[in-house]
Design a protein around this motif. Structure first.
Motif, short mmCIF file in Angstrom:
data_model
loop_
_atom_site.label_atom_id
_atom_site.label_comp_id
_atom_site.label_asym_id
_atom_site.label_seq_id
_atom_site.Cartn_x
_atom_site.Cartn_y
_atom_site.Cartn_z
N GLU A 61 0.82 -1.22 0.00
CA GLU A 61 0.00 0.00 0.00
C GLU A 61 0.86 1.26 0.00
OE1 GLU A 61 -2.45 -0.49 3.41
OE2 GLU A 61 -3.72 -2.03 2.49
N LYS A 62 2.19 1.08 0.04
CA LYS A 62 3.16 2.17 -0.02
C LYS A 62 2.95 3.22 1.09
CE LYS A 62 3.68 1.54 -4.99
NZ LYS A 62 4.81 0.61 -4.82
N PRO A 63 2.96 2.79 2.34
CA PRO A 63 2.82 3.76 3.44
C PRO A 63 4.12 4.55 3.64
CG PRO A 63 3.27 1.58 4.30
CD PRO A 63 3.11 1.41 2.82
N VAL A 64 4.06 5.60 4.44
CA VAL A 64 5.26 6.39 4.74
C VAL A 64 6.28 5.55 5.51
CG1 VAL A 64 6.11 8.39 6.03
CG2 VAL A 64 3.98 8.56 4.73
N TYR A 65 5.77 4.66 6.37
CA TYR A 65 6.64 3.78 7.15
C TYR A 65 6.24 2.33 6.92
CZ TYR A 65 8.64 1.29 11.11
OH TYR A 65 9.32 0.39 11.89
N LYS A 66 7.23 1.48 6.70
CA LYS A 66 6.95 0.05 6.58
C LYS A 66 8.17 -0.74 7.07
CE LYS A 66 8.18 0.08 1.64
NZ LYS A 66 7.66 -0.22 0.28
N GLU A 67 7.94 -1.99 7.41
CA GLU A 67 9.02 -2.81 7.94
C GLU A 67 8.80 -4.27 7.57
OE1 GLU A 67 8.96 -2.25 12.16
OE2 GLU A 67 6.87 -2.81 12.37
N LYS A 68 9.89 -5.02 7.58
CA LYS A 68 9.81 -6.45 7.28
C LYS A 68 10.90 -7.18 8.05
CE LYS A 68 10.36 -5.51 2.96
NZ LYS A 68 10.52 -5.53 1.48
N LEU A 69 10.73 -8.49 8.18
CA LEU A 69 11.67 -9.34 8.90
C LEU A 69 12.08 -10.48 7.98
CD1 LEU A 69 12.96 -10.04 11.74
CD2 LEU A 69 11.03 -11.59 12.02
N ARG A 70 13.38 -10.72 7.87
CA ARG A 70 13.84 -11.82 7.03
C ARG A 70 15.05 -12.50 7.66
NH1 ARG A 70 15.95 -7.86 2.18
NH2 ARG A 70 17.91 -7.19 3.16
N LEU A 71 15.24 -13.74 7.27
CA LEU A 71 16.40 -14.53 7.67
C LEU A 71 17.25 -14.73 6.43
CD1 LEU A 71 17.69 -16.01 10.09
CD2 LEU A 71 16.45 -18.07 9.36
N ILE A 125 20.62 -4.96 19.23
CA ILE A 125 19.92 -5.35 17.99
C ILE A 125 19.03 -6.56 18.25
CG2 ILE A 125 20.22 -6.18 15.63
CD1 ILE A 125 22.79 -4.55 15.49
N ALA A 126 19.53 -7.52 19.01
CA ALA A 126 18.73 -8.70 19.33
C ALA A 126 17.48 -8.32 20.10
CB ALA A 126 19.57 -9.71 20.12
N ARG A 127 17.60 -7.35 21.01
CA ARG A 127 16.42 -6.92 21.77
C ARG A 127 15.40 -6.24 20.85
NH1 ARG A 127 20.45 -5.89 25.72
NH2 ARG A 127 20.67 -3.70 25.08
N GLU A 128 15.88 -5.49 19.85
CA GLU A 128 14.96 -4.88 18.89
C GLU A 128 14.22 -5.92 18.06
OE1 GLU A 128 16.70 -1.79 16.50
OE2 GLU A 128 17.91 -1.05 18.17
N ILE A 129 14.96 -6.96 17.65
CA ILE A 129 14.32 -8.03 16.88
C ILE A 129 13.32 -8.77 17.76
CG2 ILE A 129 14.73 -10.21 15.68
CD1 ILE A 129 17.45 -9.06 14.81
N PHE A 132 10.19 -6.86 17.92
CA PHE A 132 9.45 -7.03 16.67
C PHE A 132 8.65 -8.34 16.70
CE2 PHE A 132 8.73 -8.27 12.33
CZ PHE A 132 8.68 -7.11 11.57
N LEU A 133 9.29 -9.42 17.14
CA LEU A 133 8.62 -10.72 17.19
C LEU A 133 7.43 -10.68 18.15
CD1 LEU A 133 11.78 -13.03 17.29
CD2 LEU A 133 10.23 -12.69 15.36
N HIS A 134 7.59 -10.02 19.29
CA HIS A 134 6.48 -9.94 20.24
C HIS A 134 5.37 -9.01 19.75
CE1 HIS A 134 9.42 -11.75 23.04
NE2 HIS A 134 8.34 -12.22 23.65
N ARG A 135 5.74 -7.98 19.03
CA ARG A 135 4.75 -7.02 18.53
C ARG A 135 3.78 -7.68 17.55
NH1 ARG A 135 5.93 -1.78 14.64
NH2 ARG A 135 3.75 -1.15 14.38
N TYR A 136 4.32 -8.50 16.63
CA TYR A 136 3.47 -9.08 15.60
C TYR A 136 2.92 -10.45 15.99
CZ TYR A 136 4.65 -5.32 12.42
OH TYR A 136 4.77 -4.09 11.83
N GLY A 137 3.41 -10.99 17.09
CA GLY A 137 2.85 -12.26 17.55
C GLY A 137 3.24 -13.41 16.66
#
Length: 245
Positions: A61-71, A125-129, A132-137
């Motif tokens: 949807e091209k928002p002003v802010y977006k984020e993703k998680l990858r391995l 950095i690990a705490r930030e990740i 993220f994991l807890h935020r999105y469940g």
């Protein structure tokens, strides 16, 4: 693995090149760039998302802010191979990436909630990740993407990085790093995805070369494009948009 950078903040521009544009540009770049520290690599990525795929749907949807998680891995990993768990954020055109390197088996356990990232505490950095994991469940492996990358840096400005990705493959089935490099091609034959990455403004000489060859930036997401192709395969509506202009 200290040879890899863990924190990035930069502007990233993407360009889809046909074979003619690619070869002409490579000749023009030679006087001004040198091979990157890791000039050739095979990169595998697994993108994690909610069961409803809310992360990629929001991104399209091209928002002003977006984020993703990858391995990410630079080889087909064994249990003790170092891989990188990355948060990638984009805000008002600036990309912020933070990543944590750890053994593949521990990364998988961390992502599934079976173990913390480290037994003796975590880095910032690990705490930030972890947040993220807890935020999105509930997150799950959603898409595998791999590609062959050729990378250069500026001869006078090492912060300038130019990469070329070819043989981009994607799959939803078995989206895991240790299942091999296979999948459906993402780009038409003869196409190359170029990315220009730099902390500030693009050098004038490079902007002129791109303009001469009529190479223009493209709003393009590998995961987003693969997700849309997956929807088409399932006969569902192709939402969002990958637009070159």
């Amino acid at each position: 693995m200290t040879a890899y950078q863990d924190v990035f903040q930069r502007v990233e521009k993407k360009y889809l090149l046909d074979s003619g544009q690619y070869h002409h540009l490579m000749r023009r770049l030679k006087p001004s760039v040198i091979p990157d520290r890791f000039p050739r690599s095979t990169i595998g990525n697994v993108y994690y998302d909610t069961p409803a795929r809310s992360l990629i749907r929001t991104s399209l949807e091209k928002p002003v802010y977006k984020e993703k998680l990858r391995l990410r891995s630079y080889e087909i990993p064994a249990a003790d191979t170092t891989v990188f768990l990355e948060i990638k954020k984009k805000f008002k055109g600036v990309v912020y990436k933070r990543r944590e390197g750890l053994p593949y088996e521990r990364a998988k356990k961390w992502l599934t909630g079976q173990a913390p990232p480290y037994e003796d505490g975590s880095s910032q950095i690990a705490r930030e990740i972890d947040w993220f994991l807890h935020r999105y469940g509930e997150l799950e492996p959603a898409m595998f993407l791999s590609y062959e990358r050729l990378a250069f840096q500026g001869k006078e400005n090492p912060a300038l990085r130019v990469t070329f990705d070819e043989n981009i493959l994607w799959r939803e089935h078995q989206p895991e790093l240790d299942k091999g490099l296979w999948g459906a091609p993402l780009l038409p034959p003869g196409s190359t995805l170029m990315e220009i990455k730099i902390p500030g403004a693009m050098p004038l000489w490079l902007a002129r070369e791109l303009d001469t060859l009529r190479i223009y930036p493209c709003s393009y997401s590998k995961y987003g494009s693969a997700y849309q192709l997956a929807l088409l395969r399932k006969g569902r509506e192709n939402k969002g948009g990958i637009v070159c202009a």
